[in-house]
Design a protein around this motif. Structure first.
Motif, PDB file in Angstrom:
ATOM      1  N   PRO A 281       8.170 -15.798  12.444  1.00  0.00           N
ATOM      2  CA  PRO A 281       8.564 -17.103  11.902  1.00  0.00           C
ATOM      3  C   PRO A 281       9.616 -16.966  10.805  1.00  0.00           C
ATOM      4  N   LYS A 282      10.356 -18.024  10.592  1.00  0.00           N
ATOM      5  CA  LYS A 282      11.345 -18.058   9.522  1.00  0.00           C
ATOM      6  C   LYS A 282      10.687 -18.560   8.236  1.00  0.00           C
ATOM      7  N   ALA A 283      11.134 -18.031   7.124  1.00  0.00           N
ATOM      8  CA  ALA A 283      10.628 -18.490   5.828  1.00  0.00           C
ATOM      9  C   ALA A 283      11.679 -18.215   4.765  1.00  0.00           C
ATOM     10  N   LYS A 284      11.682 -19.022   3.727  1.00  0.00           N
ATOM     11  CA  LYS A 284      12.636 -18.844   2.634  1.00  0.00           C
ATOM     12  C   LYS A 284      12.401 -17.518   1.918  1.00  0.00           C
ATOM     13  N   THR A 285      11.130 -17.171   1.741  1.00  0.00           N
ATOM     14  CA  THR A 285      10.780 -15.953   1.000  1.00  0.00           C
ATOM     15  C   THR A 285       9.911 -15.049   1.866  1.00  0.00           C
ATOM     16  N   GLU A 286      10.308 -13.791   1.956  1.00  0.00           N
ATOM     17  CA  GLU A 286       9.516 -12.798   2.674  1.00  0.00           C
ATOM     18  C   GLU A 286       8.873 -11.858   1.655  1.00  0.00           C
ATOM     19  N   ILE A 287       7.578 -11.637   1.821  1.00  0.00           N
ATOM     20  CA  ILE A 287       6.818 -10.793   0.899  1.00  0.00           C
ATOM     21  C   ILE A 287       6.118  -9.710   1.716  1.00  0.00           C
ATOM     22  N   TYR A 288       6.233  -8.468   1.266  1.00  0.00           N
ATOM     23  CA  TYR A 288       5.588  -7.341   1.950  1.00  0.00           C
ATOM     24  C   TYR A 288       4.446  -6.860   1.062  1.00  0.00           C
ATOM     25  N   PHE A 289       3.278  -6.698   1.655  1.00  0.00           N
ATOM     26  CA  PHE A 289       2.037  -6.601   0.884  1.00  0.00           C
ATOM     27  C   PHE A 289       1.198  -5.406   1.336  1.00  0.00           C
ATOM     28  N   ASP A 290       0.650  -4.690   0.341  1.00  0.00           N
ATOM     29  CA  ASP A 290      -0.244  -3.571   0.647  1.00  0.00           C
ATOM     30  C   ASP A 290      -1.252  -3.410  -0.487  1.00  0.00           C
ATOM     31  N   ILE A 291      -2.501  -3.168  -0.115  1.00  0.00           N
ATOM     32  CA  ILE A 291      -3.577  -2.952  -1.086  1.00  0.00           C
ATOM     33  C   ILE A 291      -4.002  -1.492  -1.051  1.00  0.00           C
ATOM     34  N   GLU A 292      -4.285  -0.937  -2.223  1.00  0.00           N
ATOM     35  CA  GLU A 292      -4.910   0.382  -2.321  1.00  0.00           C
ATOM     36  C   GLU A 292      -6.343   0.184  -2.810  1.00  0.00           C
ATOM     37  N   GLY A 293      -7.297   0.780  -2.102  1.00  0.00           N
ATOM     38  CA  GLY A 293      -8.696   0.627  -2.481  1.00  0.00           C
ATOM     39  C   GLY A 293      -9.463   1.927  -2.357  1.00  0.00           C
ATOM     40  N   GLU A 294     -10.572   2.009  -3.073  1.00  0.00           N
ATOM     41  CA  GLU A 294     -11.466   3.166  -3.013  1.00  0.00           C
ATOM     42  C   GLU A 294     -12.856   2.669  -2.635  1.00  0.00           C
ATOM     43  N   PRO A 295     -13.206   2.744  -1.342  1.00  0.00           N
ATOM     44  CA  PRO A 295     -14.481   2.176  -0.890  1.00  0.00           C
ATOM     45  C   PRO A 295     -15.705   2.844  -1.497  1.00  0.00           C
ATOM     46  N   ASP A 296     -15.593   4.124  -1.867  1.00  0.00           N
ATOM     47  CA  ASP A 296     -16.765   4.825  -2.384  1.00  0.00           C
ATOM     48  C   ASP A 296     -17.227   4.297  -3.735  1.00  0.00           C
ATOM     49  N   ILE A 297     -16.317   3.669  -4.488  1.00  0.00           N
ATOM     50  CA  ILE A 297     -16.745   3.019  -5.732  1.00  0.00           C
ATOM     51  C   ILE A 297     -16.494   1.513  -5.658  1.00  0.00           C
ATOM     52  N   ASP A 298     -16.218   1.044  -4.441  1.00  0.00           N
ATOM     53  CA  ASP A 298     -16.102  -0.387  -4.161  1.00  0.00           C
ATOM     54  C   ASP A 298     -15.099  -1.074  -5.079  1.00  0.00           C
TER      55      ASP A 298
END
Length: 455
Positions: A281-298
């Motif tokens: 889709p087209k959009a005025k603003t494009e944002i690229y997103f990534d999360i870093e997590g550590e499941p062992d300490i939630d």
């Protein structure tokens, strides 16, 4: 000697058990920093649990045979808790974290022992259960009574398991491990488990030489067995297989067969095959997103965004700061309009759902964010078939020419840097984590631009 580690490895990959017995040790890679850290964290967790209980234990410097004699002596004396004892029976050796005395007649008297294993984990995974069943089976030989229960101590809870619920699974695994130990070679199977395996290069070399069908992306073990039963035992044959003939076999769906056939052709020709349009889709603003997590300490410790040439992040430097980072991330979108958020794979959306439940978020902002998220992993799969064994962001972006700043960077490695930060408070570790996350969102942009070129 057969150990609990063989049961752990068998559950994940029988081939690893075979190579541990018969592989060329010189070809075995050293464990990565990530795996070494997991081992260290596991040992520290065991010590943390043990410091809160009163126990007896074999001498640390003694050899296994002597530790076994000491363990049996403790059992015969009726010790309440035995920590890191050793159990030996012919070609079996087990090292349960804890043996606990419970009522019930056995060779020892009016009591017997049950095994407890300590894991840095949230769930009682099958591989952990098979290990603890191994210890329970060995206890049966020593005390002449099968423990009725066994236990796993996980991160924040203990799990009580009825041994008889798992006897059949354990017996089947034991037969297979004995066969492997006697020289029966387990087949190669390339999958996501291979990434941290020290035998990965050995298996990949063999698989590529044989054009093994496990190199076909997203083809699991059961499907592989069904294809081999129908004389499709390498990806050259898979590229020419008769889908109409095979699609009626239970467990082999038509859509999967066609995908595997096309994937095989891409591997043979070493070319990307376009199968659809990305329809981004087209959009005025494009944002690229990534999360870093550590499941062992939630904890989700980093929310990284790349938009309009700027890297923006919300960082939790401790578990206590997670809520603040979450709020900063949510607030960033409150006044945003006409935007799309590109991410890769379901992790980000699942993490947002979990954090909303944990900390709350107004419905309007949450829906504005999640309704504008686009999973590029799903888009890639419907758009193209690549000449790759894996469709991870790392493999695809590298295939497209993108390089990470850190040579061996990975999500797992990021958790190691974060764990070290919590212990050492070295600012350089935070810088490394941020650079890795920035590379991830830039890689996501690279994949999106490639998809756009396929329109």
């Amino acid at each position: 000697m057969i150990t609990a580690t063989h049961f752990y490895n068998y559950t994940r990959c029988p081939r690893k058990v075979y190579l541990d017995f018969f592989g060329d040790a010189e070809k075995k890679l050293p464990h990565s920093e990530f795996m070494l850290s997991r081992f260290r964290i596991g040992r520290e967790h065991e010590k943390d649990v043990a410091k809160n209980i009163k126990y007896v234990a074999p001498e640390k410097t003694a050899k296994d045979e002597e530790k076994f004699r000491q363990t049996v002596k403790f059992m015969e004396q009726g010790a309440s808790i035995i920590f890191q004892g050793v159990l030996i029976d012919k070609d079996f050796i087990g090292r349960p974290d804890i043996l606990i005395k419970v009522p019930g007649q056995s060779r020892l008297g009016d009591y017997h022992y049950e095994a407890i294993d300590i894991k840095v984990a949230v769930h009682a995974k099958k591989q952990y259960i098979m290990q603890i069943m191994f210890y329970s089976s060995m206890l049966q030989k020593i005390q002449e009574k099968m423990p009725e229960f066994t236990y796993l101590i996980l991160n924040n809870k203990s799990k009580k398991l009825h041994t008889y619920d798992y006897m059949n699974q354990y017996a089947e695994a034991l037969v297979e491990i004995k066969n492997i130990a006697s020289g029966c070679e387990a087949e190669v199977h390339i999958c996501s488990e291979c990434g941290e395996c020290p035998w990965r290069d050995v298996c990949l070399e063999k698989a590529e030489k044989e054009k093994d069908i496990s190199l076909i992306y997203n083809l699991g073990r059961k499907s592989k067995e069904l294809l081999i039963e129908n004389n499709i035992d390498n990806f050259e044959k898979a590229a020419d297989m008769d889908v109409d003939l095979l699609k009626n076999i239970k467990g082999l769906g038509e859509a999967s067969l066609r995908r595997w056939k096309t994937q095989s052709r891409a591997l043979i020709d070493k070319k990307t095959i376009k199968i659809g349009n990305p329809n981004l889709p087209k959009a005025k603003t494009e944002i690229y997103f990534d999360i870093e997590g550590e499941p062992d300490i939630d904890i989700e410790y980093l929310f990284g965004l790349w938009t309009e040439g700027e890297y923006i992040y919300f960082l939790a430097k401790s578990p206590e700061e997670e809520k603040k980072a979450w709020k900063g991330f949510i607030d960033f979108f409150k006044d945003k309009e006409d935007f799309k958020i590109y991410h890769y794979a379901p992790y980000e959306k699942n993490a947002l759902k979990k954090l909303r439940k944990k900390y709350g978020c107004d419905e309007e902002t949450y829906r504005k964010i999640t309704n504008n998220m686009i999973d590029l992993f799903s888009v890639v799969k419907k758009t193209a078939v690549l000449p790759l064994y894996s469709y991870s962001i790392k493999d695809i972006a590298k295939h497209l020419g993108f390089e990470w700043s850190e040579k061996d960077a990975s999500g797992g490695q990021s958790t190691i840097w974060f764990t070290r930060w919590l212990a050492e408070k070295d600012p350089a570790l935070i810088d490394t984590i941020l650079q890795y996350n920035k590379d991830d969102v830039l890689a996501t942009e690279k994949v999106k631009e490639w998809l756009q070129d396929l329109e």
